[in-house]
Design a protein around this motif. Structure first.
Motif, short mmCIF file in Angstrom:
data_model
loop_
_atom_site.label_atom_id
_atom_site.label_comp_id
_atom_site.label_asym_id
_atom_site.label_seq_id
_atom_site.Cartn_x
_atom_site.Cartn_y
_atom_site.Cartn_z
N ILE A 151 0.84 -1.20 0.00
CA ILE A 151 0.00 0.00 0.00
C ILE A 151 0.88 1.25 0.00
CG2 ILE A 151 -1.87 1.23 1.15
CD1 ILE A 151 -2.66 -1.55 0.15
N PRO A 152 0.99 1.95 -1.14
CA PRO A 152 1.78 3.19 -1.17
C PRO A 152 1.07 4.31 -0.40
CG PRO A 152 1.30 2.36 -3.39
CD PRO A 152 0.42 1.63 -2.45
N HIS A 153 1.85 5.21 0.13
CA HIS A 153 1.28 6.39 0.79
C HIS A 153 0.58 7.24 -0.28
CE1 HIS A 153 0.84 10.04 3.07
NE2 HIS A 153 1.42 9.50 4.14
N PRO A 154 -0.67 7.61 -0.08
CA PRO A 154 -1.39 8.33 -1.13
C PRO A 154 -0.81 9.69 -1.48
CG PRO A 154 -2.69 8.24 0.89
CD PRO A 154 -1.53 7.33 1.07
N ILE A 161 7.73 4.30 0.25
CA ILE A 161 7.07 4.71 1.48
C ILE A 161 5.67 4.11 1.47
CG2 ILE A 161 6.27 6.64 2.88
CD1 ILE A 161 8.50 8.32 1.69
N ARG A 162 5.43 3.15 2.36
CA ARG A 162 4.17 2.39 2.34
C ARG A 162 3.38 2.65 3.60
NH1 ARG A 162 6.99 -3.26 0.64
NH2 ARG A 162 7.83 -2.60 -1.38
N ARG A 163 2.10 2.35 3.50
CA ARG A 163 1.23 2.43 4.65
C ARG A 163 0.90 1.01 5.12
NH1 ARG A 163 -1.46 7.19 5.55
NH2 ARG A 163 -1.66 6.25 7.61
N PHE A 164 0.81 0.85 6.43
CA PHE A 164 0.42 -0.43 7.02
C PHE A 164 -0.80 -0.17 7.88
CE2 PHE A 164 4.74 -0.88 5.69
CZ PHE A 164 4.78 -2.16 5.17
N THR A 165 -1.87 0.20 7.20
CA THR A 165 -3.11 0.59 7.85
C THR A 165 -4.27 0.21 6.95
OG1 THR A 165 -4.42 2.49 8.59
CG2 THR A 165 -2.88 2.89 6.82
N THR A 166 -5.45 0.10 7.54
CA THR A 166 -6.65 -0.25 6.76
C THR A 166 -7.56 0.95 6.54
OG1 THR A 166 -7.83 -0.92 8.76
CG2 THR A 166 -6.63 -2.64 7.57
N SER A 167 -7.07 2.16 6.79
CA SER A 167 -7.93 3.33 6.57
C SER A 167 -8.38 3.36 5.11
CB SER A 167 -7.18 4.61 6.93
OG SER A 167 -6.13 4.85 6.01
N PRO A 168 -9.64 3.71 4.86
CA PRO A 168 -10.16 3.67 3.47
C PRO A 168 -9.33 4.51 2.51
CG PRO A 168 -11.95 4.00 5.04
CD PRO A 168 -10.67 4.10 5.82
N GLY A 169 -8.89 5.70 2.97
CA GLY A 169 -8.11 6.56 2.10
C GLY A 169 -6.79 5.95 1.67
N SER A 170 -6.18 5.15 2.53
CA SER A 170 -4.92 4.49 2.18
C SER A 170 -5.16 3.24 1.34
CB SER A 170 -4.15 4.11 3.45
OG SER A 170 -3.72 5.25 4.13
N LEU A 171 -6.15 2.47 1.73
CA LEU A 171 -6.35 1.16 1.11
C LEU A 171 -6.98 1.25 -0.28
CD1 LEU A 171 -5.70 -1.62 2.50
CD2 LEU A 171 -8.16 -1.95 2.62
N LEU A 172 -7.84 2.22 -0.50
CA LEU A 172 -8.69 2.22 -1.69
C LEU A 172 -8.44 3.36 -2.66
CD1 LEU A 172 -12.04 1.23 0.10
CD2 LEU A 172 -10.59 -0.26 -1.29
N TRP A 173 -7.40 4.17 -2.43
CA TRP A 173 -7.24 5.31 -3.32
C TRP A 173 -6.84 4.91 -4.73
CZ3 TRP A 173 -2.60 6.99 -5.57
CH2 TRP A 173 -1.42 6.44 -5.08
N ILE A 174 -6.09 3.84 -4.90
CA ILE A 174 -5.73 3.42 -6.26
C ILE A 174 -6.94 2.87 -7.02
CG2 ILE A 174 -4.37 1.73 -7.58
CD1 ILE A 174 -2.01 2.37 -5.77
N PRO A 175 -7.78 1.99 -6.42
CA PRO A 175 -9.01 1.62 -7.13
C PRO A 175 -9.89 2.83 -7.46
CG PRO A 175 -8.64 0.14 -5.30
CD PRO A 175 -7.59 1.20 -5.20
N TYR A 176 -9.91 3.82 -6.57
CA TYR A 176 -10.68 5.04 -6.85
C TYR A 176 -10.14 5.71 -8.11
CZ TYR A 176 -12.77 9.67 -6.09
OH TYR A 176 -13.47 10.85 -6.24
N MET A 177 -8.82 5.85 -8.23
CA MET A 177 -8.24 6.48 -9.40
C MET A 177 -8.53 5.69 -10.67
SD MET A 177 -6.70 9.28 -8.31
CE MET A 177 -5.33 9.71 -9.39
N ILE A 178 -8.37 4.37 -10.59
CA ILE A 178 -8.65 3.54 -11.77
C ILE A 178 -10.11 3.66 -12.17
CG2 ILE A 178 -8.77 1.15 -12.61
CD1 ILE A 178 -6.33 0.54 -10.87
N ASN A 179 -11.01 3.65 -11.18
CA ASN A 179 -12.44 3.75 -11.45
C ASN A 179 -12.78 5.05 -12.17
OD1 ASN A 179 -15.33 2.83 -10.90
ND2 ASN A 179 -15.31 4.86 -9.95
N HIS A 180 -12.06 6.13 -11.84
CA HIS A 180 -12.32 7.42 -12.46
C HIS A 180 -11.48 7.66 -13.72
CE1 HIS A 180 -14.32 8.12 -8.62
NE2 HIS A 180 -14.86 9.19 -9.14
N GLY A 181 -10.79 6.63 -14.17
CA GLY A 181 -10.03 6.75 -15.41
C GLY A 181 -8.74 7.52 -15.27
N ASN A 182 -8.30 7.79 -14.03
CA ASN A 182 -7.05 8.51 -13.79
C ASN A 182 -5.94 7.48 -13.55
OD1 ASN A 182 -8.44 10.94 -13.91
ND2 ASN A 182 -8.82 10.97 -11.71
#
Length: 279
Positions: A151-154, A161-182
């Motif tokens: 999990i990269p730091h957003p 630099i990675r995150r070791f947390t389950t916070s939604p912003g850390s865990l899901l920001w890459i799927p969010y970007m892919i979903n929005h075509g970014n």
């Protein structure tokens, strides 16, 4: 970009010796043997989110991978041997999944052998199917890794630099970007992603996480295993759409970095314990 499917390969695999490297690379090797024209999808490109993911061999939706264990104060690598039936999942856009389905369909029942580092691996494709995740939004949803995640730091555009947390912003920001075509890193867009995710999700106290150490090209790498329960903070339509679309994208394309090498695949469970994995 949210359109996509999951190719599920049921295979018999056999290795002539122990495997010491991360077996997601073995799955990627099989894919490129059968579809070498897709090699461009796997080339490393800094700051680019690849719209594809693959799993290591799975047994009971558990990754069969070498891991380090601490014994008498020393890290000891525990290699694996393959012999039996395994599942390999490939999540990608519809065209890529259809191409791979047709390619592997021609191989059903055919034994293929190849050299993977120190061992010879053989595989036979026994069954092929395509799944389209069907997710309904509920008050709680559980995300469970079936392969360890990086999990990269957003807000810091480097995998070092990675995150070791389950916070939604850390865990899901890459799927969010892919979903929005970014598909390229942009800090402004990432900050918006984190804000929306943290507005709609919150971790439940029962969430569990564990750091494991895997061997990747002779380097001991920390990776994250989770079973994260999330509360949907508000049932407003905007949040329901975010929850549905982002989790569907995460199921198809995975979470975190290096998904093309076998990291970051997940399953999703509803309160009724229905796995969101197929149509």
């Amino acid at each position: 970009m949210s359109e996509g499917k999951i190719l599920v390969l049921k295979m018999f695999m056999d290795s002539s010796d122990y495997i010491y490297n991360f077996t997601g690379k073995l799955s990627k090797t099989i894919l490129l043997i059968e579809a070498p024209e897709l090699e461009f999808l796997f080339r490393p490109v800094k700051g680019f989110f690849k719209p594809v993911r693959i799993t290591p061999p799975l047994s009971g939706y558990r990754s069969i991978i070498p891991v380090y264990e601490l014994e008498n104060g020393n890290w000891v690598l525990k290699p694996v041997m393959l012999r039996g039936e395994y599942i390999v999942e490939i999540g990608a856009d519809n065209n890529t999944v259809n191409l791979l389905y047709n390619r592997f369909k021609q191989l059903e029942g055919v034994k293929t052998r190849f050299k993977f580092e120190n061992t010879v691996v053989s595989y036979v494709v026994e069954n092929i199917s395509i799944q389209t995740p069907d997710l309904h939004v509920d008050s709680t949803i559980t995300v469970k890794t079936i392969s360890p995640a990086l999990i990269p730091h957003p807000l810091v555009p480097t995998q070092h630099i990675r995150r070791f947390t389950t916070s939604p912003g850390s865990l899901l920001w890459i799927p969010y970007m892919i979903n929005h075509g970014n598909l390229s890193y942009n800090q402004q867009d990432v900050a918006k992603a984190v804000l929306e995710l943290e507005t709609c999700f919150a971790e439940h106290y029962s969430t569990k996480q564990k750091t494991i150490f895997i061997n990747y090209d002779n380097k001991r790498e920390p990776a994250l295993q989770i079973k994260a329960k999330y509360i949907v903070i508000t049932r407003e339509r905007k949040c329901e759409e975010i929850v549905w679309s982002i989790l569907r994208t995460a199921r198809i394309y995975g979470i975190g970095a290096s998904r093309v090498n076998g990291f970051g695949s997940i399953m999703i469970e509803t309160p009724l314990k229905q796995r969101v994995g197929g149509g």
